[in-house]
Scaffold this motif. Structure first.
Motif, PDB file in Angstrom:
ATOM      1  N   THR A  63       0.822  -1.211   0.000  1.00 35.25           N
ATOM      2  CA  THR A  63       0.000   0.000   0.000  1.00 35.25           C
ATOM      3  C   THR A  63       0.854   1.258   0.000  1.00 35.25           C
ATOM      4  OG1 THR A  63      -1.803  -1.133   1.148  1.00 35.25           O
ATOM      5  CG2 THR A  63      -1.783   1.274   1.249  1.00 35.25           C
ATOM      6  N   ALA A  64       1.974   1.211   0.698  1.00 32.07           N
ATOM      7  CA  ALA A  64       2.855   2.384   0.780  1.00 32.07           C
ATOM      8  C   ALA A  64       3.592   2.649  -0.522  1.00 32.07           C
ATOM      9  CB  ALA A  64       3.871   2.187   1.906  1.00 32.07           C
ATOM     10  N   ARG A  65       3.639   1.667  -1.423  1.00 32.70           N
ATOM     11  CA  ARG A  65       4.454   1.792  -2.634  1.00 32.70           C
ATOM     12  C   ARG A  65       3.657   1.716  -3.931  1.00 32.70           C
ATOM     13  NH1 ARG A  65       6.980  -0.366   1.458  1.00 32.70           N
ATOM     14  NH2 ARG A  65       9.207   0.016   1.814  1.00 32.70           N
ATOM     15  N   ARG A  66       2.419   1.225  -3.885  1.00 32.95           N
ATOM     16  CA  ARG A  66       1.645   1.032  -5.110  1.00 32.95           C
ATOM     17  C   ARG A  66       1.130   2.371  -5.637  1.00 32.95           C
ATOM     18  NH1 ARG A  66      -3.171  -2.341  -2.597  1.00 32.95           N
ATOM     19  NH2 ARG A  66      -3.291  -3.151  -4.725  1.00 32.95           N
ATOM     20  N   PRO A  67       0.801   2.438  -6.953  1.00 23.58           N
ATOM     21  CA  PRO A  67       0.155   3.653  -7.480  1.00 23.58           C
ATOM     22  C   PRO A  67      -1.111   3.954  -6.681  1.00 23.58           C
ATOM     23  CG  PRO A  67       0.854   2.215  -9.271  1.00 23.58           C
ATOM     24  CD  PRO A  67       1.056   1.439  -7.995  1.00 23.58           C
ATOM     25  N   ARG A  68      -1.316   5.208  -6.356  1.00 24.48           N
ATOM     26  CA  ARG A  68      -2.380   5.558  -5.414  1.00 24.48           C
ATOM     27  C   ARG A  68      -3.732   5.816  -6.075  1.00 24.48           C
ATOM     28  NH1 ARG A  68       2.251   7.849  -4.061  1.00 24.48           N
ATOM     29  NH2 ARG A  68       1.856   9.763  -5.224  1.00 24.48           N
ATOM     30  N   VAL A  69      -3.727   6.110  -7.372  1.00 27.46           N
ATOM     31  CA  VAL A  69      -4.962   6.517  -8.022  1.00 27.46           C
ATOM     32  C   VAL A  69      -5.216   5.648  -9.255  1.00 27.46           C
ATOM     33  CG1 VAL A  69      -6.192   8.435  -9.113  1.00 27.46           C
ATOM     34  CG2 VAL A  69      -4.587   8.895  -7.245  1.00 27.46           C
ATOM     35  N   ARG A  70      -6.421   5.118  -9.350  1.00 33.09           N
ATOM     36  CA  ARG A  70      -6.802   4.401 -10.558  1.00 33.09           C
ATOM     37  C   ARG A  70      -7.271   5.393 -11.604  1.00 33.09           C
ATOM     38  NH1 ARG A  70     -10.315  -0.399  -7.655  1.00 33.09           N
ATOM     39  NH2 ARG A  70      -8.559  -1.723  -7.040  1.00 33.09           N
ATOM     40  N   VAL A  71      -6.889   5.169 -12.832  1.00 37.73           N
ATOM     41  CA  VAL A  71      -7.290   6.082 -13.906  1.00 37.73           C
ATOM     42  C   VAL A  71      -8.195   5.336 -14.865  1.00 37.73           C
ATOM     43  CG1 VAL A  71      -5.191   7.456 -13.717  1.00 37.73           C
ATOM     44  CG2 VAL A  71      -5.251   5.532 -15.308  1.00 37.73           C
ATOM     45  N   SER A  72      -9.020   6.078 -15.559  1.00 43.29           N
ATOM     46  CA  SER A  72      -9.934   5.476 -16.526  1.00 43.29           C
ATOM     47  C   SER A  72      -9.171   5.042 -17.763  1.00 43.29           C
ATOM     48  CB  SER A  72     -11.018   6.481 -16.923  1.00 43.29           C
ATOM     49  OG  SER A  72     -10.437   7.555 -17.664  1.00 43.29           O
ATOM     50  N   ARG A  73      -9.805   4.172 -18.534  1.00 42.51           N
ATOM     51  CA  ARG A  73      -9.180   3.723 -19.775  1.00 42.51           C
ATOM     52  C   ARG A  73      -8.925   4.903 -20.708  1.00 42.51           C
ATOM     53  NH1 ARG A  73     -11.615  -1.284 -23.241  1.00 42.51           N
ATOM     54  NH2 ARG A  73     -11.280  -2.276 -21.219  1.00 42.51           N
ATOM     55  N   ALA A  74      -9.879   5.835 -20.763  1.00 40.59           N
ATOM     56  CA  ALA A  74      -9.740   6.997 -21.645  1.00 40.59           C
ATOM     57  C   ALA A  74      -8.560   7.874 -21.220  1.00 40.59           C
ATOM     58  CB  ALA A  74     -11.032   7.814 -21.638  1.00 40.59           C
ATOM     59  N   GLU A  75      -8.390   8.053 -19.911  1.00 43.17           N
ATOM     60  CA  GLU A  75      -7.284   8.878 -19.425  1.00 43.17           C
ATOM     61  C   GLU A  75      -5.946   8.209 -19.708  1.00 43.17           C
ATOM     62  OE1 GLU A  75      -5.711  11.041 -15.291  1.00 43.17           O
ATOM     63  OE2 GLU A  75      -7.522   9.808 -15.273  1.00 43.17           O
ATOM     64  N   GLN A  76      -5.871   6.891 -19.495  1.00 49.35           N
ATOM     65  CA  GLN A  76      -4.644   6.158 -19.782  1.00 49.35           C
ATOM     66  C   GLN A  76      -4.290   6.272 -21.257  1.00 49.35           C
ATOM     67  OE1 GLN A  76      -2.815   4.492 -17.439  1.00 49.35           O
ATOM     68  NE2 GLN A  76      -1.303   3.511 -18.757  1.00 49.35           N
ATOM     69  N   ARG A  77      -5.298   6.097 -22.123  1.00 53.51           N
ATOM     70  CA  ARG A  77      -5.046   6.179 -23.567  1.00 53.51           C
ATOM     71  C   ARG A  77      -4.536   7.568 -23.947  1.00 53.51           C
ATOM     72  NH1 ARG A  77      -6.125   3.768 -28.282  1.00 53.51           N
ATOM     73  NH2 ARG A  77      -7.272   2.060 -27.299  1.00 53.51           N
ATOM     74  N   ALA A  78      -5.158   8.610 -23.411  1.00 50.93           N
ATOM     75  CA  ALA A  78      -4.762   9.978 -23.760  1.00 50.93           C
ATOM     76  C   ALA A  78      -3.310  10.237 -23.367  1.00 50.93           C
ATOM     77  CB  ALA A  78      -5.690  10.978 -23.076  1.00 50.93           C
ATOM     78  N   VAL A  79      -2.924   9.787 -22.173  1.00 48.92           N
ATOM     79  CA  VAL A  79      -1.558  10.022 -21.703  1.00 48.92           C
ATOM     80  C   VAL A  79      -0.553   9.195 -22.501  1.00 48.92           C
ATOM     81  CG1 VAL A  79       0.014   9.798 -19.746  1.00 48.92           C
ATOM     82  CG2 VAL A  79      -2.283  10.692 -19.392  1.00 48.92           C
ATOM     83  N   VAL A  80      -0.886   7.925 -22.756  1.00 46.45           N
ATOM     84  CA  VAL A  80       0.024   7.055 -23.511  1.00 46.45           C
ATOM     85  C   VAL A  80       0.254   7.610 -24.912  1.00 46.45           C
ATOM     86  CG1 VAL A  80       0.260   4.790 -24.594  1.00 46.45           C
ATOM     87  CG2 VAL A  80      -0.465   4.953 -22.207  1.00 46.45           C
ATOM     88  N   GLU A  81      -0.819   8.006 -25.581  1.00 46.07           N
ATOM     89  CA  GLU A  81      -0.682   8.510 -26.953  1.00 46.07           C
ATOM     90  C   GLU A  81       0.105   9.817 -26.986  1.00 46.07           C
ATOM     91  OE1 GLU A  81      -4.651   8.636 -28.495  1.00 46.07           O
ATOM     92  OE2 GLU A  81      -4.639   6.501 -29.016  1.00 46.07           O
ATOM     93  N   ARG A  82      -0.117  10.664 -25.995  1.00 41.70           N
ATOM     94  CA  ARG A  82       0.628  11.925 -25.934  1.00 41.70           C
ATOM     95  C   ARG A  82       2.111  11.664 -25.656  1.00 41.70           C
ATOM     96  NH1 ARG A  82      -0.753  16.944 -21.827  1.00 41.70           N
ATOM     97  NH2 ARG A  82       0.696  18.458 -22.755  1.00 41.70           N
ATOM     98  N   PHE A  83       2.385  10.691 -24.788  1.00 46.62           N
ATOM     99  CA  PHE A  83       3.767  10.331 -24.479  1.00 46.62           C
ATOM    100  C   PHE A  83       4.482   9.786 -25.715  1.00 46.62           C
ATOM    101  CE2 PHE A  83       6.736   6.894 -23.464  1.00 46.62           C
ATOM    102  CZ  PHE A  83       7.663   7.547 -22.668  1.00 46.62           C
ATOM    103  N   LEU A  84       3.819   8.865 -26.424  1.00 49.37           N
ATOM    104  CA  LEU A  84       4.447   8.267 -27.598  1.00 49.37           C
ATOM    105  C   LEU A  84       4.695   9.299 -28.692  1.00 49.37           C
ATOM    106  CD1 LEU A  84       2.539   4.848 -27.833  1.00 49.37           C
ATOM    107  CD2 LEU A  84       4.813   5.288 -26.893  1.00 49.37           C
ATOM    108  N   LEU A  85       3.770  10.251 -28.851  1.00 50.04           N
ATOM    109  CA  LEU A  85       3.972  11.322 -29.828  1.00 50.04           C
ATOM    110  C   LEU A  85       5.178  12.166 -29.445  1.00 50.04           C
ATOM    111  CD1 LEU A  85       3.100  12.972 -32.279  1.00 50.04           C
ATOM    112  CD2 LEU A  85       1.540  14.251 -30.777  1.00 50.04           C
ATOM    113  N   ALA A  86       5.282  12.511 -28.157  1.00 47.34           N
ATOM    114  CA  ALA A  86       6.420  13.313 -27.699  1.00 47.34           C
ATOM    115  C   ALA A  86       7.725  12.552 -27.891  1.00 47.34           C
ATOM    116  CB  ALA A  86       6.227  13.682 -26.227  1.00 47.34           C
ATOM    117  N   LEU A  87       7.685  11.234 -27.669  1.00 48.47           N
ATOM    118  CA  LEU A  87       8.888  10.423 -27.840  1.00 48.47           C
ATOM    119  C   LEU A  87       9.305  10.384 -29.308  1.00 48.47           C
ATOM    120  CD1 LEU A  87      10.941   8.552 -26.455  1.00 48.47           C
ATOM    121  CD2 LEU A  87       9.381   6.647 -26.875  1.00 48.47           C
ATOM    122  N   ARG A  88       8.333  10.207 -30.209  1.00 49.44           N
ATOM    123  CA  ARG A  88       8.644  10.149 -31.644  1.00 49.44           C
ATOM    124  C   ARG A  88       9.233  11.466 -32.150  1.00 49.44           C
ATOM    125  NH1 ARG A  88       3.553   7.831 -32.068  1.00 49.44           N
ATOM    126  NH2 ARG A  88       2.699   9.734 -33.003  1.00 49.44           N
TER     127      ARG A  88
END
Length: 288
Positions: free
Chosen positions: A155-180
């Motif tokens: 509990t002290a080390r795990r991610p504290r907040v669950r995110v929605s599928r839509a939020e995860q997708r938005a962040v992942v796609e933005r990250f991959l674009l920035a990486l490219r």
């Protein structure tokens, strides 16, 4: 003719072994060892095949984990779990998806073998303390104490907040674009100030050998990675129950999983060790 219980529960047994070991290859070895033991069992004496098989797999996985924990001490650089291609359906079971995430499996690596087994069997698969005691060779009272300590540790080390599928997708796609594109400012904007990047090259391919802390250093490292290659291709894939990225650095593959909280990246897990990238073509069967 009824289906053999081992075959019927294979997805569950693989999931148990994988969560205990963090390695699909080792999980498959454990299943093979457990199958050989199951083949010699008098089935008429087994009242609950599912529970019996989970106990058998747990014992074999614990034996393997104790051996692996010594060899992982000599691993070159950081050790990350082996990423698995999964179907989007795995994400529908929120508890399962969280338990097999790269972030959670990395946290589980900080537990001892018995603590890890107790935590997984209790928190993920909700086994009674008595069954966990049989599987681990401990008393039920001891298992309760171990479960409490392990739960507090995780509990002290795990991610504290669950995110929605839509939020995860938005962040992942933005990250991959920035990486490219190598856009440093874009990377900085989507990372939490205390983001941590962990890379696993296993001494086989180039990768940072210690965790990188902070949005600035992480973004600079990723921007340099973009500049160091002639071609960089990215695709979104489902890894370990969450949307993630598959990357080709000059044709060399890597898997990138992201921990996301409040719309920003808190953890970047990059697996480049080719020996850990063999399960990215066909979805693994993960189930509870």
């Amino acid at each position: 003719m009824t289906e053999d219980p081992f075959v019927a529960h294979r997805g569950l047994l693989f999931t148990v072994a994988y969560e205990l070991l963090g390695s699909a290859a080792d999980a498959e070895d454990v299943l093979q060892e457990s199958w050989l033991r199951w083949a010699d069992v008098d089935r008429t004496q087994v009242r609950d095949p599912r529970a019996y098989l989970v106990r058998t797999v747990t014992r074999q996985a614990l034996n393997r984990l104790r051996t692996l924990s010594r060899s992982r001490e000599d691993y070159v650089g950081e050790w990350l779990p082996e990423p698995l291609l999964t179907s989007p359906d795995v994400a529908e079971d929120v508890e399962l998806a969280e338990s097999v995430s790269i972030a959670m499996l990395t946290v589980l690596e900080t537990l001892g073998p018995t603590e890890r087994a107790v935590f997984v069997l209790r928190e993920v698969f909700e086994l009674p303390y008595g069954e966990i005691a049989e599987a681990t060779g401990k008393s039920a009272a001891t298992v309760r104490q171990i479960a409490r300590r392990a739960r507090e540790h995780v509990t002290a080390r795990r991610p504290r907040v669950r995110v929605s599928r839509a939020e995860q997708r938005a962040v992942v796609e933005r990250f991959l674009l920035a990486l490219r594109t190598g856009r440093l400012q874009e990377m900085l904007e989507i990372m939490a100030p205390d983001v941590v990047l962990i890379a696993d090259g296993g001494g086989v391919v180039a990768a940072v050998t210690v965790p990188v802390h902070g949005a600035g250093p992480v973004a600079e490292l990723l921007a340099r990675a973009n500049q160091a290659v002639a071609s960089l291709e990215t695709t979104t894939v489902w890894l370990n129950g969450a949307l993630a990225g598959r990357i080709e650095f000059d044709g060399e593959p890597a898997a990138v999983s992201l921990a996301v909280e409040d719309g920003r990246i808190t953890g970047v897990y990059v697996v480049r060790n080719p020996h850990k990238l063999t399960r990215l073509d066909a979805p693994a069967e993960l189930t509870r």
